[in-house]
Design a protein around this motif. Structure first.
Motif, PDB file in Angstrom:
ATOM      1  N   MET A 272     -14.868  15.623  20.627  1.00  0.00           N
ATOM      2  CA  MET A 272     -13.494  15.993  20.986  1.00  0.00           C
ATOM      3  C   MET A 272     -13.391  17.502  21.205  1.00  0.00           C
ATOM      4  SD  MET A 272     -11.587  13.347  21.355  1.00  0.00           S
ATOM      5  CE  MET A 272      -9.841  13.591  21.060  1.00  0.00           C
TER       6      MET A 272
ATOM      7  N   VAL B 234     -17.303   9.359  27.033  1.00  0.00           N
ATOM      8  CA  VAL B 234     -16.495   8.132  27.051  1.00  0.00           C
ATOM      9  C   VAL B 234     -17.252   7.004  26.355  1.00  0.00           C
ATOM     10  CG1 VAL B 234     -15.497   6.374  28.568  1.00  0.00           C
ATOM     11  CG2 VAL B 234     -15.173   8.796  29.094  1.00  0.00           C
TER      12      VAL B 234
ATOM     13  N   ARG C  44     -17.481   7.663  22.483  1.00  0.00           N
ATOM     14  CA  ARG C  44     -16.241   7.378  21.757  1.00  0.00           C
ATOM     15  C   ARG C  44     -16.010   5.882  21.603  1.00  0.00           C
ATOM     16  NH1 ARG C  44     -13.609  11.978  25.392  1.00  0.00           N
ATOM     17  NH2 ARG C  44     -14.553  13.748  24.312  1.00  0.00           N
TER      18      ARG C  44
ATOM     19  N   PHE D 106       1.070   5.426  20.524  1.00  0.00           N
ATOM     20  CA  PHE D 106       1.662   5.626  21.844  1.00  0.00           C
ATOM     21  C   PHE D 106       3.082   5.078  21.833  1.00  0.00           C
ATOM     22  CE2 PHE D 106      -2.927   4.722  22.977  1.00  0.00           C
ATOM     23  CZ  PHE D 106      -3.254   6.053  23.163  1.00  0.00           C
TER      24      PHE D 106
ATOM     25  N   TYR E  10      -4.835  -1.209  23.576  1.00  0.00           N
ATOM     26  CA  TYR E  10      -5.117  -0.118  24.509  1.00  0.00           C
ATOM     27  C   TYR E  10      -6.620   0.111  24.707  1.00  0.00           C
ATOM     28  CZ  TYR E  10      -4.954   4.396  26.819  1.00  0.00           C
ATOM     29  OH  TYR E  10      -5.129   5.406  27.718  1.00  0.00           O
TER      30      TYR E  10
ATOM     31  N   GLU F 237      -6.971  23.101  32.556  1.00  0.00           N
ATOM     32  CA  GLU F 237      -8.201  23.212  31.768  1.00  0.00           C
ATOM     33  C   GLU F 237      -9.053  24.388  32.201  1.00  0.00           C
ATOM     34  OE1 GLU F 237     -10.551  19.761  31.925  1.00  0.00           O
ATOM     35  OE2 GLU F 237      -9.241  18.647  30.586  1.00  0.00           O
TER      36      GLU F 237
ATOM     37  N   GLU G  12      -7.968  27.144  33.490  1.00  0.00           N
ATOM     38  CA  GLU G  12      -7.340  28.453  33.401  1.00  0.00           C
ATOM     39  C   GLU G  12      -8.118  29.326  32.437  1.00  0.00           C
ATOM     40  OE1 GLU G  12      -3.067  28.346  32.766  1.00  0.00           O
ATOM     41  OE2 GLU G  12      -2.961  27.381  34.717  1.00  0.00           O
TER      42      GLU G  12
ATOM     43  N   ARG H 210       0.239  16.455  23.160  1.00  0.00           N
ATOM     44  CA  ARG H 210      -1.211  16.512  23.221  1.00  0.00           C
ATOM     45  C   ARG H 210      -1.847  15.404  22.372  1.00  0.00           C
ATOM     46  NH1 ARG H 210      -5.305  20.234  23.988  1.00  0.00           N
ATOM     47  NH2 ARG H 210      -6.957  20.076  22.448  1.00  0.00           N
ATOM     48  N   SER H 211      -1.156  15.051  21.277  1.00  0.00           N
ATOM     49  CA  SER H 211      -1.725  14.045  20.371  1.00  0.00           C
ATOM     50  C   SER H 211      -1.879  12.694  21.075  1.00  0.00           C
ATOM     51  CB  SER H 211      -0.853  13.901  19.130  1.00  0.00           C
ATOM     52  OG  SER H 211       0.411  13.364  19.466  1.00  0.00           O
ATOM     53  N   HIS H 212      -1.007  12.394  22.039  1.00  0.00           N
ATOM     54  CA  HIS H 212      -1.151  11.129  22.771  1.00  0.00           C
ATOM     55  C   HIS H 212      -2.396  11.156  23.647  1.00  0.00           C
ATOM     56  CE1 HIS H 212       3.419  10.123  22.453  1.00  0.00           C
ATOM     57  NE2 HIS H 212       2.771  10.060  21.313  1.00  0.00           N
TER      58      HIS H 212
ATOM     59  N   GLU I 278      -5.076  12.976  23.105  1.00  0.00           N
ATOM     60  CA  GLU I 278      -6.247  12.935  22.219  1.00  0.00           C
ATOM     61  C   GLU I 278      -6.501  11.515  21.739  1.00  0.00           C
ATOM     62  OE1 GLU I 278      -5.722  15.747  19.051  1.00  0.00           O
ATOM     63  OE2 GLU I 278      -6.842  17.271  20.162  1.00  0.00           O
TER      64      GLU I 278
ATOM     65  N   SER J 163      -5.783   8.726  23.149  1.00  0.00           N
ATOM     66  CA  SER J 163      -6.333   7.906  24.224  1.00  0.00           C
ATOM     67  C   SER J 163      -7.807   8.227  24.473  1.00  0.00           C
ATOM     68  CB  SER J 163      -5.509   8.121  25.498  1.00  0.00           C
ATOM     69  OG  SER J 163      -6.120   7.475  26.581  1.00  0.00           O
ATOM     70  N   LEU J 164      -8.115   9.516  24.560  1.00  0.00           N
ATOM     71  CA  LEU J 164      -9.504   9.910  24.826  1.00  0.00           C
ATOM     72  C   LEU J 164     -10.415   9.482  23.680  1.00  0.00           C
ATOM     73  CD1 LEU J 164      -8.834  13.463  26.288  1.00  0.00           C
ATOM     74  CD2 LEU J 164      -9.649  11.461  27.542  1.00  0.00           C
ATOM     75  N   ALA J 165      -9.904   9.603  22.442  1.00  0.00           N
ATOM     76  CA  ALA J 165     -10.726   9.239  21.286  1.00  0.00           C
ATOM     77  C   ALA J 165     -11.021   7.745  21.261  1.00  0.00           C
ATOM     78  CB  ALA J 165     -10.030   9.657  19.987  1.00  0.00           C
TER      79      ALA J 165
ATOM     80  N   THR K 188     -11.006   6.958  29.814  1.00  0.00           N
ATOM     81  CA  THR K 188     -11.354   8.102  30.658  1.00  0.00           C
ATOM     82  C   THR K 188     -10.110   8.961  30.836  1.00  0.00           C
ATOM     83  OG1 THR K 188     -10.748   6.952  32.677  1.00  0.00           O
ATOM     84  CG2 THR K 188     -13.024   6.743  31.965  1.00  0.00           C
TER      85      THR K 188
ATOM     86  N   GLN L 281      -7.625   7.157  33.043  1.00  0.00           N
ATOM     87  CA  GLN L 281      -6.918   6.108  32.300  1.00  0.00           C
ATOM     88  C   GLN L 281      -5.853   6.722  31.404  1.00  0.00           C
ATOM     89  OE1 GLN L 281     -10.426   4.260  30.555  1.00  0.00           O
ATOM     90  NE2 GLN L 281     -10.054   2.380  31.700  1.00  0.00           N
ATOM     91  N   THR L 282      -6.199   7.840  30.776  1.00  0.00           N
ATOM     92  CA  THR L 282      -5.254   8.522  29.898  1.00  0.00           C
ATOM     93  C   THR L 282      -4.020   8.973  30.671  1.00  0.00           C
ATOM     94  OG1 THR L 282      -7.068   9.271  28.516  1.00  0.00           O
ATOM     95  CG2 THR L 282      -4.999  10.482  28.326  1.00  0.00           C
TER      96      THR L 282
END
Lengths: 258, 327
Positions: free
Chosen positions: A56, A82, A85, A98, A108, B129, B131, B207-209, B211, B213-215, B219, B222-223
């Protein structure tokens, strides 16, 4: 601490945020189907260390690493994040469901990995919610928004959501720090239950929690000069809490600083 | 606390007596208290008057137009095409301009909506990202963001002129005055509105949403698609509906791209035909004919449409927010 078949391992692992070194030269082996707690004062890099195992930290620009990080001897930096994880799930400090229904939250992950079959999704949702000891509380309201649940329920929902992907490892970043004592107790019982099937690494601020739930404890500390986090000592939780090798560990766990 | 300070309310009578008497007989604390109350009353009065003036002006404009317009508005006015010609006549309505406006809004949003939302996603999710890093793409992103800011402030007739030069009069395309010339130019006009509203909405998704999703092994796309966009939907929809209002009320751009025929295009896909939007119809009626009453009638309908659009913004975003937020 050496293990024959470590699930996770770092060798000479260092991490930099731009010019600042956040972690220095960490060697650790984390055993399978055990709970390993990572403790240490604020700012010592516990969370950064935890986020190493599912990459992360990649999301933050300007991060550079040295050394190796392995899951079952595979170099995680050679893997697609990906895919990584998929094997290494994560539960965050604040419950972050969510703004979707309970069902859609848990489904999800499987959906993201391509599962379309309704029956299989429903089965995965039920199995995960049961494993997270939330099923009985939400089974009649699977279509309700997850945001209507209490904080403790939301955190167990986030655990169920992570389980639904069927990971091998679950990383927990202070999973109970935003919860009340009763909800915290439930989460701790759940973690104990989960170690039968999963390898768990938990970052915590709470000494008692580390002592209560974990099998092994790693104590991280930051260097007094450049504030880089390093591993002071690592071993069975009983030994760390009763007979630490380093004086600084004893001072920390007895609450004299940090 | 002394008794003199306990009096909370200062009435006009107090103020008059205070002004007449000077500060004789008042303690310093009392004098300061009264002075501050005077300033408070004055400031409040000015604020109140400003608010009243704003509402008054608005009501005067809307009220005048609606009252004047109501005289000609009836079912026939709404359902018959304009008569054309310069003279004021009893016959002729506005039906074809309503049809042209609907087609125009449809095509403008079909072009600018997806483009604007995708550009906003790019700017927030992918460009930010980078920047801080150097290179060609980060530099380009800075240029794009700057361009969006500038475009939002460009006078609409400049967009119109651009559309006229590029689509209407250029031989290469040969589009002439047409629905397609107008829709593409209109899309350029509202693109910054949609991009900015969407950007703001996307940036507000925690941002937590992302994170979470990615965790879970999702992809980045998808997120964005499954988590970020649904959460940002109320803001995105608001931007799009604002753009609808902008297209409905815009005149200058369509004056030089849509043409002015009172005939409506034959159907939604009749993109080569010119047309006349409601706002344009008001302009033609007022400036080139003597049918001033019908200009008022059309304006009244236009205002009602704009009010409806604004009400729908509130309704839609509240609905979406409620559905996403779980009450």
């Amino acid at each position: 601490m050496e293990f024959q078949d470590a699930k996770l391992e770092t060798r000479g692992y260092s991490l930099y945020y731009g010019g600042f070194q956040a972690l220095r030269d960490i060697d650790i082996q984390i055993p399978e189907n055990r709970i390993t707690a990572v403790i240490g004062p604020s700012g010592c890099g516990k969370s950064t260390f935890l986020r190493t195992f599912n990459r992360m930290n990649d999301l933050i620009s300007g991060v550079a690493v040295e050394g190796g990080v392995y899951i079952e001897d595979q170099d995680v930096f050679q893997m697609d994040p990906v895919e990584l994880r998929h094997y290494v799930g994560m539960v965050f400090q604040r419950p972050n469901p969510f703004p979707k229904s309970v069902f859609d939250n848990v489904a999800y992950g499987p959906r993201a990995h391509g599962e379309r079959d309704r029956a299989k999704l429903a089965e995965a949702v039920e199995r995960s919610l049961r494993a997270a000891v939330l099923w009985d509380e939400v089974k009649d309201g699977l279509t309700k928004s997850a945001l209507e649940l209490s904080g403790g329920q939301q955190q167990r929902l986030c655990i169920a959501r992570a389980l639904a992907v069927e990971p091998d490892v679950i990383l927990m970043d202070e999973p109970a720090s935003a919860l009340d004592p009763v909800a915290t107790l439930k989460i701790e019982e759940l973690i104990q239950e989960l170690k039968k099937s999963y390898t768990i690494v938990i970052v915590t601020h709470n000494m008692q929690q580390a002592a209560r739930v974990s099998d092994y404890t790693a104590f991280l500390m930051m260097d007094e000069e450049d504030r880089a986090g390093y591993l002071v000592e690592y071993g069975p939780t009983d030994r760390i809490f009763t007979n630490p090798e380093h004086e600084i560990t004893e001072r920390y766990i007895t609450g004299r600083f940090g | 606390m002394s008794d003199s300070l306990r009096a909370k309310k200062v009435t006009l009578g107090h103020l008059v007596r205070w002004a007449a008497s000077g500060e004789h007989g008042m303690s310093r604390a009392r004098a300061s208290f009264v002075r501050r109350q005077v300033v408070q009353q004055l400031a409040f009065g000015v604020l109140w008057l400003s608010g009243l003036a704003a509402v008054g002006i608005l009501l005067a404009v809307v009220g005048y137009v609606v009252v004047q317009g109501a005289r000609v508005i009836d079912w026939e006015f709404l359902t018959t095409p304009p008569a054309g010609g310069l003279a004021s006549t009893d016959v002729g309505g506005m039906s074809t301009t309503v049809v042209s406006t609907v087609y125009l809004v449809f095509w403008t949003i079909v072009i600018a909506g997806p483009l604007g939302v995708l550009a906003a996603i790019y700017l927030v999710e992918y460009a930010e990202e980078m920047e801080g890093s150097r290179g060609l793409i980060p530099a380009l992103v800075g240029v794009v963001r700057f361009a969006v800011e500038i475009l939002a402030g460009v006078p609409s007739i400049v967009f119109g002129l651009f559309g006229y030069a590029l689509f209407v009069s250029a031989r290469a395309l040969g589009w002439s005055f047409s629905m397609r010339s107008a829709a593409v130019t209109g899309a350029c006009l509202v693109l910054p509105v949609i991009i900015r509203a969407s950007e703001e909405a996307i940036r507000c998704v925690p941002r937590s949403h992302r994170e979470a999703s990615l965790a879970l092994g999702a992809t980045k796309w998808q997120t964005v698609w499954k988590v970020v966009l649904p959460s940002a939907a109320p803001g995105v929809v608001t931007g799009i509906v604002l753009s609808v209002g902008r297209v409905v009320s815009e005149t200058a751009v369509f004056f030089v791209t849509l043409g002015g025929t009172v005939r409506a295009p034959d159907h939604l896909f009749d993109l080569a035909s010119p047309g006349r939007s409601m706002a344009l119809h008001v302009y033609y009626l007022a400036m080139e004919t003597r049918a001033f009453d019908k200009a008022m009638g059309t304006s009244a309908v236009l205002i009602l449409v704009i009010i409806l659009i604004n009400l729908s913004i509130n309704l839609i975003s509240r609905r979406l927010a409620a559905r996403l937020g779980g009450e």
